[in-house]
Design a protein around this motif. Structure first.
Motif: not given
Length: 711
Positions: A147-165
């Protein structure tokens, strides 16, 4: 004592403590392995670090020298150049997530700060039964049980997820569930009561014969014919090989995923990510209520498969916490199957209906557009068993629904944790400031999607140019979720972009002889049906509160094609099937989430203007539309007996909802026969239970002191 450790791609060394810039680590992974609780890791250059998945499992800070030197740098500003920040990426040609912050369910990790970084080209893969605690969620960053997590002033780009069939229903399990339903016949109408029941039917038929009109006689009860018919209808609804979808957040969050986490995401850019699951930009999975503060979530897209809702943000909070986290529809259905003996014991005490019940029910079957005369589910099911030869599809749906609701009423806390459900009723995801723009999903909720009682509070945010082929171009709330939207702008979003008009299932003519009576089912041709719209906002079985919010703009705001609700759509009805099991989601909504009513409040200083129903993307009109009503607001109460009630309040309605357009006009209401509706540009309220329809041309009786209240 906390230590600062350093990283530099070219001047770094391969071993040591990395506690001076002169002896920095060459890789981020090496610095993480050397770090202790409370340390700070500083990346000195703007290089790209292509490593395996980086795991943070202790309290620390990971940042960049650039951000330390420019503490006010704001990647959420489109003018900011992301190349100034160092980049974290997977190893070359690897399908790996970039970064995981990983705690434990019984020990929430923190504090963790991640700031001033780029996260690029991550690829998280859902592998059923695998070791990944994030279930393939979070292509760029996954935060799990922390819970005590801060993600600040970042860029997240061009990422993806893949679902199992998706898997197929195992045939033994499918047949076992079919047998469970067939066995309910003997429970509700035991063989010892069959003669008494048929005597009641004969008496009811004498009464029916004296009724005005042509009310069909009730056939005598035929146990073997009924069981055969139920089996056949079951196979039509759930044929062999029916696919089973994943349920518990697998492959959610193309960019960032909060998995049982209440992280904070601040001044970040989440852009150009893809997910084969909900939340192509940001996802919330399980019991966490993150804060998204002043972020730009832009241009994220659904993948090719999975649960493709929520182009920008997707949330699915109230999962059955006592079952496996890697949950599919099948595990939840089989959980309910495990309660079959208890269900049979409970239903055995229902008792037989009397002749007056039979007569009234036969009258209702002759005109099923009227509300059911019996509202108790078990009694209605018993009547369907007797009369169900006339509509076996509805009979099997009733069997499924009563089976599901009874099992959940008996055992909901064997699957869900009651304290978690109580917390979910009072806590909310927080989105404040920022922009959600240009996102696109594969189903519902172009900008935002919330399901399974996910509450969200949004303030000072702009939802613009998002699109959904289904419902809710800007935002979609469903299944007991609630949205409080304050001082926001929802504009130029579109929904209903699938080509063509959806059609209902047809059926051929058929007949069956039961108890000496021939039951004829006429052919039923496919009919056009409307997928719910809501160009700006769509809500099904959830709460919506708008305060100081503008939905649309002139001359062209939010749009839906041949669907209702250009600006806002709200409706209460069934939630649909799960794995082919009809209305099982509605059983969960009622028995676990205890949603009995939904509330819509469009309050002070809100404006719904310039929206359109019956328009394609770009504003071209739909040719010969059939369903494009309620250009501003469309509200529907459906016929499902256990659907929640709706309470609607629109303050100063004439000025709040204005200058919208609906392309269907001058029509005879299908809801209220013989009522001519001249226009439904601003508001359309349809009550399918009470057969009433109101628009701005006839809703004066609903307006008191300028406020429209319904019912």
């Amino acid at each position: 004592m906390a230590t600062t450790r350093y990283v530099h791609a070219t001047r770094g060394v391969r071993s040591g403590q990395f506690d001076t810039p002169a002896k920095a680590a060459r890789s981020v992974g090496a610095a993480l392995r050397a770090a202790s609780d409370g340390d700070t890791i500083v990346i000195l250059d703007a290089a790209t670090y292509a490593e395996g998945e980086l795991v943070i499992d202790r309290p620390l800070t990971l940042t960049s020298a650039y951000l330390q030197g420019h503490p006010n740098a704001d990647p959420s500003d489109p003018r900011f150049d992301p190349r100034l920040l160092p980049a974290l990426a997977p190893a070359p040609r690897a399908r790996q997530r970039v970064l995981r912050v990983s705690g434990k369910p019984d020990h929430k990790l923190g504090p963790v700060v991640i700031s001033g970084l780029r996260v690029v080209q991550g690829h998280a893969v859902h592998r059923p039964g695998g070791p990944d605690p994030a279930l393939g969620a979070g292509g760029g960053i996954a935060v799990v049980d922390a819970d005590d997590v801060r993600i600040e002033r970042c860029v997240v780009t061009g990422c993806q997820t893949e679902c199992a069939p998706f898997r197929a229903w195992p045939e033994p399990d499918r047949r076992a569930l079919r047998q469970d339903l067939v066995d309910l016949v003997d429970v509700l109408v035991p063989a010892s009561a069959e003669a008494a029941l048929n005597n009641l039917i004969k008496l009811a038929n004498i009464l029916i014969a004296n009724l005005p009109g042509r009310v069909p006689a009730i056939p005598l009860f035929d146990r073997a014919a009924l069981k055969t018919m139920i089996s056949a209808e079951f196979d039509g609804l759930i044929p062999p090989g029916h696919p089973i979808m994943w349920l518990a957040g697998q492959a959610f969050g193309g960019g960032v995923a909060a998995v049982w986490s209440s992280l904070t995401l601040r001044n970040c850019r989440i852009q150009g990510n893809r997910a084969e699951g909900r939340g192509s930009g940001v996802a919330v999975v399980g019991y966490g209520w993150p804060t998204v503060d002043n972020c730009w979530i832009d241009g994220n897209r659904s993948g090719a498969r999975g649960r493709l809702d929520g182009g920008g943000i997707g949330a699915e909070i109230c999962l059955p916490g006592k079952l496996t986290r890697d949950l599919s529809e099948l595990e939840l259905i089989m959980f309910l199957r495990g309660k079959a003996a208890e269900v049979r014991a409970r239903l055995a005490s229902a008792g037989l209906p009397g002749p007056i019940d039979l007569m009234r029910f036969a009258v209702w079957l002759a005109d099923p557009t009227q509300p059911p005369v019996i509202t108790d589910n078990v009694r209605r099911l018993a009547l369907f068993l007797i009369n169900g030869y006339r509509d076996p599809e509805q009979l099997v749906k009733q069997l499924f629904y009563v089976f599901s609701t009874t099992a959940l009423a008996l055992a909901r806390w064997d699957a869900w944790n009651e304290p978690e459900i109580k917390a979910a009723r009072t806590r909310s995801i927080t989105v404040k400031g920022g922009r959600i723009t240009g996102n696109e999903c594969g189903d519902d909720g172009g900008g935002l999607y919330c399901s399974v009682m996910s509450r969200i509070s949004v303030s000072g945010c702009r939802f613009e140019r998002n699109s959904a082929p289904g419902a809710g171009g800007g935002a979609r709330l469903t299944m007991g979720s609630a949205g409080t939207i304050t001082d926001c702008v929802v504009d130029r979003n579109v929904c209903g972009t699938r080509p063509g008009v959806a059609m209902s299932k047809g059926r051929p003519a058929s007949s069956i002889v039961v108890g000496g009576v021939t039951i004829t089912r006429p052919a039923k041709p496919p009919e056009p049906i409307s997928t719910p719209g809501g160009g700006g906002i769509s809500v099904r079985n959830g709460d919506l509160t708008l305060t100081g919010t503008t939905v649309g703009s002139r001359p062209l705001g939010n749009l839906t094609s041949d669907h209702p609700g250009g600006g806002v759509l709200v409706y209460a009805d069934t939630e649909g099937d799960m794995g082919g099991v009809p209305d099982m989601w509605t059983a969960i909504l009622r028995e676990v989430f205890e949603v009995r009513a939904i509330r819509v409040s469009i309050g002070p200083a809100s404006r719904i203007t310039g929206n359109g129903a019956g328009f394609l993307r770009g504003g071209a009109p739909v040719g010969r539309p059939m369903f494009a009503k309620g250009g501003g607001v469309f509200i529907l109460r459906g016929t499902f007996p256990d659907a929640p009630d709706i309470e609607v309040s629109i303050t100063d309605v004439r000025s709040t909802v204005r200058s919208n357009t609906a392309r269907v006009s001058s029509y005879v209401s299908r809801v209220a026969p013989r009522v001519l509706i001249k226009a439904a540009n601003e508001i359309c309220i349809q009550d399918l239970k009470d057969h009433k329809e109101w628009t701005e041309t006839n809703n004066a009786p609903l307006i008191k002191g300028g406020t429209l209240r319904w019912p």
